[in-house]
Structure formats: C-alpha cells, structure tokens
Motif scaffolding. Structure first.
Motif, short mmCIF file in Angstrom:
data_model
loop_
_atom_site.label_atom_id
_atom_site.label_comp_id
_atom_site.label_asym_id
_atom_site.label_seq_id
_atom_site.Cartn_x
_atom_site.Cartn_y
_atom_site.Cartn_z
N THR A 259 -61.67 52.55 -20.68
CA THR A 259 -61.57 52.30 -19.25
C THR A 259 -60.35 53.06 -18.74
OG1 THR A 259 -60.43 50.25 -19.84
CG2 THR A 259 -62.70 50.06 -19.12
N PRO A 260 -60.33 53.45 -17.47
CA PRO A 260 -61.46 53.37 -16.56
C PRO A 260 -62.59 54.32 -16.98
CG PRO A 260 -59.64 54.59 -15.57
CD PRO A 260 -59.13 54.04 -16.85
N ARG B 271 -55.74 44.57 -24.14
CA ARG B 271 -56.48 43.36 -23.76
C ARG B 271 -57.26 42.77 -24.93
NH1 ARG B 271 -55.53 46.48 -19.50
NH2 ARG B 271 -55.08 45.45 -17.51
N ARG C 168 -65.94 46.12 -23.75
CA ARG C 168 -64.51 45.92 -23.51
C ARG C 168 -64.27 44.51 -22.98
NH1 ARG C 168 -63.05 45.79 -18.34
NH2 ARG C 168 -64.82 46.05 -16.97
N ARG D 21 -62.61 40.62 -25.61
CA ARG D 21 -61.51 39.74 -25.26
C ARG D 21 -61.88 38.27 -25.43
NH1 ARG D 21 -60.31 39.61 -20.21
NH2 ARG D 21 -62.13 40.68 -19.39
N ARG D 22 -63.14 38.02 -25.80
CA ARG D 22 -63.63 36.65 -25.85
C ARG D 22 -64.52 36.43 -27.07
NH1 ARG D 22 -63.10 36.44 -20.38
NH2 ARG D 22 -64.42 38.23 -20.01
N VAL E 139 -63.64 26.89 -24.00
CA VAL E 139 -63.53 27.97 -23.02
C VAL E 139 -62.11 28.07 -22.46
CG1 VAL E 139 -64.12 26.68 -20.91
CG2 VAL E 139 -64.86 29.06 -21.14
N TYR E 140 -61.37 26.98 -22.54
CA TYR E 140 -60.04 26.94 -21.92
C TYR E 140 -58.93 27.46 -22.85
CZ TYR E 140 -62.66 23.80 -18.86
OH TYR E 140 -63.59 23.28 -18.01
N PHE F 134 -65.47 37.55 -15.02
CA PHE F 134 -65.18 38.26 -16.28
C PHE F 134 -64.47 39.59 -16.02
CE2 PHE F 134 -68.99 35.72 -17.44
CZ PHE F 134 -68.44 34.97 -18.46
N ASP F 135 -64.30 39.91 -14.74
CA ASP F 135 -63.74 41.21 -14.39
C ASP F 135 -62.25 41.22 -14.73
OD1 ASP F 135 -63.93 43.74 -13.44
OD2 ASP F 135 -64.08 43.20 -11.32
N GLU F 136 -61.87 42.11 -15.61
CA GLU F 136 -60.46 42.18 -16.03
C GLU F 136 -60.21 43.58 -16.57
OE1 GLU F 136 -57.49 40.25 -16.70
OE2 GLU F 136 -56.78 42.00 -17.81
N GLY F 137 -59.17 44.19 -16.10
CA GLY F 137 -58.82 45.51 -16.60
C GLY F 137 -59.38 46.61 -15.73
N PRO F 138 -58.75 47.78 -15.81
CA PRO F 138 -59.09 48.87 -14.91
C PRO F 138 -60.41 49.55 -15.26
CG PRO F 138 -57.44 49.59 -16.48
CD PRO F 138 -57.67 48.14 -16.76
N ARG F 139 -61.53 48.90 -14.90
CA ARG F 139 -62.82 49.47 -15.31
C ARG F 139 -63.15 50.75 -14.58
NH1 ARG F 139 -65.85 47.49 -10.88
NH2 ARG F 139 -65.11 45.42 -10.36
N LEU G 230 -58.79 49.43 -10.41
CA LEU G 230 -57.65 49.50 -11.34
C LEU G 230 -56.94 48.15 -11.42
CD1 LEU G 230 -55.95 52.96 -10.69
CD2 LEU G 230 -57.51 52.29 -12.51
N GLU H 276 -58.28 38.83 -14.30
CA GLU H 276 -59.04 37.58 -14.36
C GLU H 276 -58.45 36.48 -13.49
OE1 GLU H 276 -59.41 36.62 -18.45
OE2 GLU H 276 -57.27 36.47 -18.82
N GLN I 68 -69.77 29.74 -18.13
CA GLN I 68 -68.70 30.28 -18.98
C GLN I 68 -67.71 31.06 -18.11
OE1 GLN I 68 -69.86 33.40 -21.69
NE2 GLN I 68 -67.91 33.36 -22.79
N GLY J 225 -65.61 28.69 -16.36
CA GLY J 225 -64.63 28.16 -17.31
C GLY J 225 -63.47 29.13 -17.50
N ASN J 226 -63.80 30.40 -17.57
CA ASN J 226 -62.75 31.40 -17.71
C ASN J 226 -61.88 31.51 -16.46
OD1 ASN J 226 -62.77 33.24 -20.33
ND2 ASN J 226 -64.84 32.50 -19.97
N ILE K 97 -61.23 29.05 -14.59
CA ILE K 97 -60.35 27.87 -14.69
C ILE K 97 -59.20 28.17 -15.65
CG2 ILE K 97 -60.20 25.47 -15.47
CD1 ILE K 97 -63.20 25.20 -14.61
N ARG K 98 -59.55 28.78 -16.77
CA ARG K 98 -58.53 29.16 -17.76
C ARG K 98 -57.49 30.08 -17.12
NH1 ARG K 98 -59.47 32.74 -23.22
NH2 ARG K 98 -59.53 34.39 -21.67
#
Lengths: 537, 440
Positions: free
Chosen positions: A141-142, A176, A438, A442-443, A506-507, B315-320, B325, B329, B357, B360-361, B363-364
C-alpha cells in the motif's frame, strides 16, 4: 606374475603401487640380490584420490545457522499461555534471553539478574503469529501501478522469479501487521501464473534490505496456482492456458523439463565421475609405470639384473612409450536455468510447494500432478473446498491455508463455507489461517476465532488451544520452520505476543510483540510507522 | 401517458415511502387506511397471530439496555415494547431470558441481490456500465433478486435488511432498501429509491478529463442542468432548452435530490474531496451523506457542523491509496466523538456477514458500544430516510429483530433466532446445506 608390458593393462593396484613406491629406496640401499621388481598390476581403485563432482545448485543450498543475538532477559508472569502445540498453561511464566525462549512453565518462574519483569496477569501469551500467505511488499500500500511487483505475468510459468526481488521494504503494511501480532510471513508471487516463482519467508523485523529480513535457513517456497486465474489471464490473451486442460498441460510439460534437468544433472554427474575416474586412473597408472621403469633401469644400470633381461625390458619400454596423461579438460555441467532448478528443488523437497487452489477437484488434479512429477505439496492455499476432501489431505499430510469466511468472489470460491477450518482441523489435517490481505493480516487472531466459533456453532468441538495452532504451529510447519518458531518452547526464537485479553475476542489487541526477544511493537508507545513512506513533518 | 409516468418518477421517493408503510400482504390498501388500522392495533391487546419475545435484554442503540424486555409484534409490525408481560396478551411467546435482543442489523452499502459471483459478469447487475458515467436514473431495485444465495448467508449473521447500491460511474444510480426475506422483489424491497450515489474515486471522472476537478465539474453540471430542467420543463419538452448533458430520465431522477427529499450519498475518501462535498451540499442545498470517507476524521468538525452523516468502513486502516492516506481504524470513533452520526458498512456483498465483526473492531478502536449498535441499526435507517420503519424496536416499526446468544459484536456469539417482517426466518443457507452434505 610377470607379463610383457604390451599385455599389461594401464591399471595398477594400490597394493602394487605401494610396493613399487617402497621398493625404490630399498633397492638403493642394498647390494645386488637381483630380484626384479614387480610391474604394476590391474586391481582395485581404492587408492584413487577422492573425486568430487559438483552437485546441482538446488541441492547445495547451505542451511545457515544464526547464532543467538544478545538480548536482555525478559520474564513475563501471570499470563495464560497458549503454547501453540495444543496445550495451555493457565497461569504461567515465560523467560526469554539472547533472542531465544529460555523457559516456559507454570507459576511465577525465577527471575534472573537484571531481568525485566512484565506482569501479564489477565492477559494471554501466544507465539508470534505466522502468515503463510502475504503479498506485503510485492503488492504494497498504497496501491499504485509502480509498486505492483507480485505477478510476472509475461509467461504462464515463471519459476525463475523471486518474491524477495520485488519486495518493497517500506510497505506501510509491515508495521501494521506487526501491530496485529504477526512476526513471520511468507511473501509469495501472485497467482496470475501457473508457476509464479519463489516465495520467501521473512521475519517482520523491518530492514532496508529485504535480504536482511529473510529468515536465514528457512526453505524457499514455490508458488503455483491452479484454476481460474491463469486460464483467465492467458486465455484472454489467446495464449495457453485458456482452460483447466491447458493449465495442467503447461504445468505437466514444465515439470517434465525440470525432471529432464534432474536427469541431465544425474547423467552429467555419472559421466563426469566416469571421466574423472578414468583420468585419475590413467594418472596413477602413468605414475606407477614410470616408477617401475625408473626402478628397472636403475637396477640395470647398477648391473644387478641379468643383461639380457634388461635388454628385453628396454625393448618393451621403447615399444610402449610412456606419455604423461594431459590434464583433464573441464566439461561444463548442464546450463544454469534458475526456473527449472527451482522446480527441480521442489521435486527433490528442498523447496516447499504452495499451491493456490480453491476447488476440491482442482486440488485432486494437483495431487495427481505431484504424484506424477514426484513432488510433495506442503500447503494448498485458499482451499475453500478442502472440507470436501479433508480426509485425503490429512492422510497425505497436506496443510490447508485458508480464510475464515471469504467466498463468492469467483466461481471457484462459490462453495466456501465458514466451517472449512473446523472441518479440516477435526479431520486431523493441518488447518492454517492465512491472510492474503493487508487487512486480514492485522486480525489473524479474529479470523481464527471466527473459524473456531463457526465450527462450534455446528457442534464441532474446537478448543482454543487447537485454534491457536492455525496461526502459529501449523503455518510454521507449512513453511518448514517449525523447529525454530511457532510455539512457546524452550530454545525457539523468542517471538512472543502479549494480548490484552483472550485473543479470540474481537475487543482484544496485541499489546506487546517481541521478535527474537526484542520488542517490536508496544501498543502503549506505538511510535511512528517504520515506513519511510509515512514520514511526516 | 408519458406525463403520468414522469410524475410517478418524480415522486418515486415519496411514493415508495408510502408503499412501505403497508404491512406485507396488504399492498393494495391505501396509506391513509393503514394508519387508522395501526392506531387501532396498538389500543387493543395483541391477538393469537402476534408474537411476544419475553425476558431478553434489549440493546437499543443510544438508549440504555432494557432488561427483562417484552417485545410484541403482529402482522409484521411492532405493537409493544416495554417490560409489561401482560402486554403479550394471547401472543405466541418466545422465552429469551439470558439472550440479547436487538433490531436486525443493516448494512447500508451492499450489492446483495445484484451480484452472485463477483468475477462472473453474467451474475452481476450492480452496474449500469454504459459509457456515460452519469446514471442517476439507474435503479438497483430493478435488478434485485431476493432468491440470491447471499440473502440467507447474510441473514445467518443477524442482518435483516441491506442497502442495495449500484456501483460504477460517477453517478452510479439509485439504491434500494431490502429486507433479507421475501419471495418477490416487492416483498423484499421496502423502498425502491433511497438515495442517489456518487462515486468520487480515482478514475471515476476518466470520461470527463480524469482529474478530480473534472469529476466535480461534471457533478456541478448535472446539478445545474437539473435546475434548468426543473425551471424549464415545458421548454425542454418543446426542445427549446439549451442542450443538457445528461439524459432526461437522469434529470428527472435528480429532481428529488435538488428538492432535498432524496439524499445524495457521496462515496469519497480524501479530506479535500470531503470538503468539496460539503460545499456542494451547501451550494445546492442538498441532503448528503458521506460514504467510505477514509479521511473524514481529519475534517470531522466541519462534517459535524454541516450535520452530515458518514458511513464508515470499519476495517479501513492504513494508506490503501493516495486518496486514503489517512485511513485509520479510529475514524468511526473520532467522528462519533465530534458529534457526527456514524453508520458502519462492510462495503461488500459476500462479506456482509463481517458487519458485526467490523462493528466490534470499531468498538475496539474507541467507538462506544451503543454508538456501534446505532451505526448498524438506527443511523443507516435515518440516512436513507426509512427510520419510520427501521431502527431500534419501537411501536409502529417493522418487526425486524434478532435474538443473540450473547454480545452481538463478539466473535463467539451468534444469531439464534431472527425475525423479518414479523416472521421467524430460517438461518439455513446454501452454505449450511453444503456443510450438511459434507459433515459426515
């Protein structure tokens, strides 16, 4: 035994050679007894100097051993330990030092001098997570065209390319992934090609050179693909393969070339051994004859042998002039072919075979190909229909690297079910959660949790201790590194994750991640991303 | 004839809202008659055809949970919510002590019913893939297939409704709101037109010149032309109006957007584009929502001030991408804290089951649990203007409910029973059928 030189074979036995060699000085010391020396005799070859024939490149990849690095002792106490081998220690400790795990057990454990003590009461410890299927670095990424370095789609078979050569070490995804508890990944070429190239196992210790991230001594992987992708990509260009028939045909013929290369090497080595042996023999024979003649002539000169015999000898020597054998002209081994060598390495088990394959019948075809070509499949990747043939996979010791619940993005992914992992695991095959993403990397813990709970919802009893193996020990096995990582075991690399709670919730977050005993991530001080791409003013 | 048709199209937003107030099976009844009947129903005790869920802990969006709850519904509609067990009347009783009851979850941005196998074009109806990227008149509802295997697969994870959204183009078309049940599209789709979707992704302006400015220009042109169209209908009919770039039906479809009746959902990521979207909304007095909005957290105060809701991909995280950019999360949590109404979506179809899920994320990453619940129930309903029927269980709302074994955002819980339009729905799917075949 005394034969004219003309009928003598150029052979000489070791025994006689020794005799001849020792006779020389003896003869000089004593006055005439006049017993003629024995000529060299044909015989055994044991005294030939050892002959070493160069071996095929794929057989000579030296397994490197990394000496432990110096890291200070860290003792983690009070945590629940999911060991990764199917066992759990409810309230235990783990001590690491010098990049290795030193002790694991129940209770508080003994703290050595100057040890950092971490109270992890209420938290869970697991081995660092391992992902068998990542495109970090090669599809970083990107997403930009300039960095799409994971698929050499210029030919349906490119076993000669290596993922490590396309790996961008500044991929922001690396940081990440570590934050998700991942410590080791296999980076593979994509699945556009039937044979995509070499995969590499990397340690997630960021470095400027990909070579420095490579897990030293880990076997290479070979990425193959079956099914829709290759036939779609090349079919659309009106190039073979356009169908599954073409897929198998190209794979078969490519492997046949590799088998031919193996045969060529074997033939070359056999021939070379024969040639070098022959040359060594002629050298030894020349030396022996030379010594014998010198010996005889010396005795004749000293008049210690009958004159007529000396004349006879001289005549026979003259008839058989002794020429020193010319030095051996080198004969080149089979031409280097990195691609075929990779396949040959796979056939002979030096390189582990990972096949992108969804449908159970595609997997069956790959197993037939493997049998025909003599290679072993280490892991089917994606394997959404593995549940349909799970007993076969268990029997053949083929692991399945898959997702918890992706499906439906193409026809061969239409029969994916969320119980796949649980069914595979329950059948005794090695189930592995891989990411191929990617985001998923992370999960991995959550993905394993979903697989476990999907099974439980159907009444398949999967314990946490088992489900954690899907992201630790089993992927370590698939990558051929299970003796060094994948479980919390004394002597293994100190790759340890401290989770804020149960990793199947999940937490829960990875709070601290250690790689080789060094802190690689700390949620309380995450710091800036390692990637230069994310440098901010 | 064409006049009538046109009027119907103009009123499609309003008309569909009228339609959905009808209980299923009463589609011939007029909206006014229906209202009277509803009033009567809440006065009397529920009859034998009613169902009562007793004893569950009800999670209710922003409101605190209701312990020992009593929820009664009849003919697809909720008739009582509270704690008085006598309100169950003669209803069929479902004991749910120890369970958690919520409104059925909603993913507002899916292609469920429009796609079966992503890479098989023959199974996809989510894009009106003509050369012209202005496709406002394209309606997802026209393609909706309630028999899609994805419907039951999503349902098994506690979803009861989805937003059915067209893809592609710059103006992709109109989304619908569908319940994950029903044999016919009419039974499933409650609102045929809930919003018009604009997709400002890299390349979505390619046919106009390719740059971001080109996309905004094309959008402004569409809105301007639609204003002209509205003001000069007669001239347009007589071909006396200057040339308009979009088709007539596209302009007709845009009318309720300019009237502020139909929201314009703008799928956009970069903070600067988000600001452009807010400006556009202000300039044309549009009701907008942002979708995807990876960098929304960077301009959250402006979004909050403009009272624009945001649909976030948790689930969106990081500069995709270079437009995203800043994707992180914490986006949902930060927007929520800034007072923005946040909905959550997977932005997917096959993976819609990952919605909880995702929540839940979120919330996390700091989103309060109640806000997360609202983000998959009440907020999407509000954004798409269907909150009279959908959202936290309330009298008069549709009985789309889910009983969970435990915390619905946890991976270890699952939907135990699910009600759509008041009927208990099977949680079996094509996937459970495959499982049954091979489990032995």
């Amino acid at each position: 035994m005394f034969l004219p030189a003309s009928v003598m074979t150029p052979m000489v036995s070791a025994k006689n050679l020794v005799l001849v060699l020792t006779l020389g000085p003896l003869a000089g010391c004593f006055p005439p007894p006049a017993k003629p020396p024995s000529p060299p005799e044909p015989g055994a070859l044991d005294a030939l100097p050892p002959i070493t024939i160069p071996d095929a490149p794929w057989r000579t990849m030296a397994p490197a051993v990394v000496p432990p690095a110096t890291t200070p002792p860290v003792l983690i106490r009070g945590a629940r330990l999911l060991i990764g081998d199917g066992t759990v220690i409810e309230k235990g400790h783990l001590l690491m030092r010098n990049s290795r795990i030193v002790s694991v057990g129940k209770g508080a454990g003994e703290a050595p001098d100057k040890a950092t003590i971490i109270d992890a009461t209420g938290k869970t410890l697991t081995p660092g997570l391992i992902d068998t299927h990542s495109h970090l670095g090669v599809y970083p990424t990107p997403h930009v065209n300039a960095h799409a370095d994971g698929n050499e789609m210029t030919s349906p078979t490119t076993p000669d390319v290596r993922a490590i050569d396309g790996f961008w070490t500044q991929d922001p995804g690396i940081h990440r992934a570590i934050a998700g508890g991942v410590t080791t990944i296999q980076v593979l070429p994509g699945s556009g090609n039937l044979i995509g190239g070499r995969a590499v196992t990397l340690r997630l210790e960021p470095a400027t050179r990909a070579q420095d991230m490579k897990m030293v001594g880990a076997p290479s992987g070979l990425k193959m693909a079956c099914g829709e992708n290759p036939k779609r990509i090349y079919g659309s260009r009106k190039i073979k393969p356009m169908s599954r028939m073409g897929n198998l045909s190209v794979q078969r013929s490519t492997f046949l070339q590799a088998k031919r290369l193996i045969a060529q090497w074997d033939a070359w080595r056999a021939k070379e051994r024969q040639r070098q042996t022959k040359h060594a023999r002629s050298k030894v024979d020349y030396q022996a004859k030379n010594i014998y003649r010198t010996e005889v002539r010396a005795l004749c000169q000293d008049k210690r042998l009958p004159r007529f015999r000396c004349a006879q000898w001289e005549k026979s020597f003259a008839a058989q002039p002794l020429t020193k054998p010319p030095p051996l002209t080198p004969e080149l081994p089979p031409a280097r072919d990195i691609g075929l060598e990779t396949l040959a390495g796979a056939i002979e088990g030096h390189i582990l075979v990972h096949i992108h394959c969804y449908r159970s019948d595609d997997m069956a075809n790959m197993m037939a190909l493997a049998d025909e070509m003599g290679f072993a499949i280490r892991s089917f990747h994606h394997g959404l229909e593995a549940y349909k043939i799970r007993r076969v996979l268990a029997e053949r010791k083929i692991s399945v690297s898959t997702w918890a619940d992706w499906w439906g993005f193409k026809m061969e992914a239409y029969d994916g079910i969320p119980q796949n992992l649980a069914l595979i695991s329950n059948a005794g095959a090695r189930a592995i959660v891989h990411s191929d993403s990617r985001e998923g990397i992370r999960r991995l813990n959550q993905e394993a949790a979903k697989g476990m709970f999907a099974g439980r919802r159907m009444g398949i009893d999967i314990e946490e201790a088992e489900a954690i193996r899907w992201i630790t020990e089993n992927p370590a096995w698939a990558l051929g590194i299970d003796e060094r990582v994948g479980t919390l075991t004394k002597g293994k690399h100190a790759d340890v994750v401290i989770w804020s709670g149960n990793p199947f919730s999940v937490y829960t977050k990875a709070e601290r991640v250690f790689i080789n005993g060094k802190k690689a991530y700390d949620a309380s001080h995450p710091g800036p991303s390692w990637s230069d791409f994310e440098a901010t003013p | 004839m064409s006049k009538i048709l046109r009027r119907q199209l103009i009123q499609s937003g309003l008309l569909s809202i009228g339609l959905v107030t009808l209980a299923p099976g009463l589609s011939t009844a007029a909206p006014t008659r229906k209202k009277k009947k509803k009033k009567k129903k809440s006065e009397r005790k529920p009859g034998k055809s009613a169902t009562a869920i007793l004893g569950a802990t009800m999670w209710r969006g922003y409101a605190p949970p209701l312990n020992r709850s009593v929820v009664v519904f009849e003919e697809g509609e909720i008739v009582y919510v509270g704690t008085d067990r006598s309100m169950a009347g003669e209803a069929r009783v479902i004991r749910a002590e120890g369970k958690i009851l919520t409104a059925g979850f909603v993913d507002p941005l899916t292609q469920i019913g429009l796609t079966e196998v992503s890479l098989e074009a023959s199974t996809r109806d989510d894009e009106h893939a003509v050369a012209d990227p202005i496709r406002a008149a394209f309606r997802a509802a026209d393609s909706y297939n309630p028999a899609s295997s994805l419907v039951r697969i999503a349902r098994r994870e506690g979803l009861t409704s989805v937003g059915v959204v067209p893809t592609g183009g710059l103006v992709a078309g109109q989304s619908a709101w569908a319940d994950l049940a029903g044999r016919t599209p009419t039974e499933a789709i409650s609102h045929r037109s809930t919003a018009i979707h604009v997709r400002l992704h890299d390349g979505s302006a390619a046919p106009f010149g390719g740059s971001r400015g080109s996309a905004w220009l094309a959008l402004r042109q569409l809105l301007d032309d639609t204003l002209s169209f509205r003001a000069n209908r007669r001239a347009y009919r007589r071909r006396n109006l200057r040339e308009l770039h979009a088709s007539r039906l596209d302009h007709v479809a845009m009318l309720p957007v300019l009237d502020g009746e139909l929201p314009l959902v703008i799928h956009v990521d970069r903070a600067s584009d988000i600001m452009n979207a807010l400006d556009l909304a202000k300039q044309y007095k549009l009701r907008i929502a942002l979708a995807s909005a990876a960098e929304a957290w960077k301009v959250r105060r402006a979004i909050s001030k403009a009272k624009v809701p945001v649909i976030v991909y948790p689930f969106d995280e990081g500069p995709r991408s270079f437009a995203a950019l800043g994707a992180r999360e914490e986006n949902a949590a930060m927007l929520h804290r800034a007072g923005v109404k946040v909905a959550l979506s997977t932005g997917d179809s096959h993976d819609v089951r990952k919605l909880r899920q995702g929540a839940g994320n979120a919330i996390r990453a700091g989103l309060p649990r109640r806000a997360a619940l609202a983000a998959v129930t009440d907020i999407p309903a509000q954004i798409f203007g269907v909150d009279s029927l959908y959202g936290t269980p309330k009298v008069g709302r549709r009985a789309n409910l889910c009983l969970w074994t435990a915390d619905p955002f946890e991976l270890g819980s699952h939907a135990e029973s699910l009600f759509i339009q008041g009927r208990k729905r099977s949680l079996k799917s094509r996937q459970t059928a495959l499982y049954e075949r091979y489990a032995k």
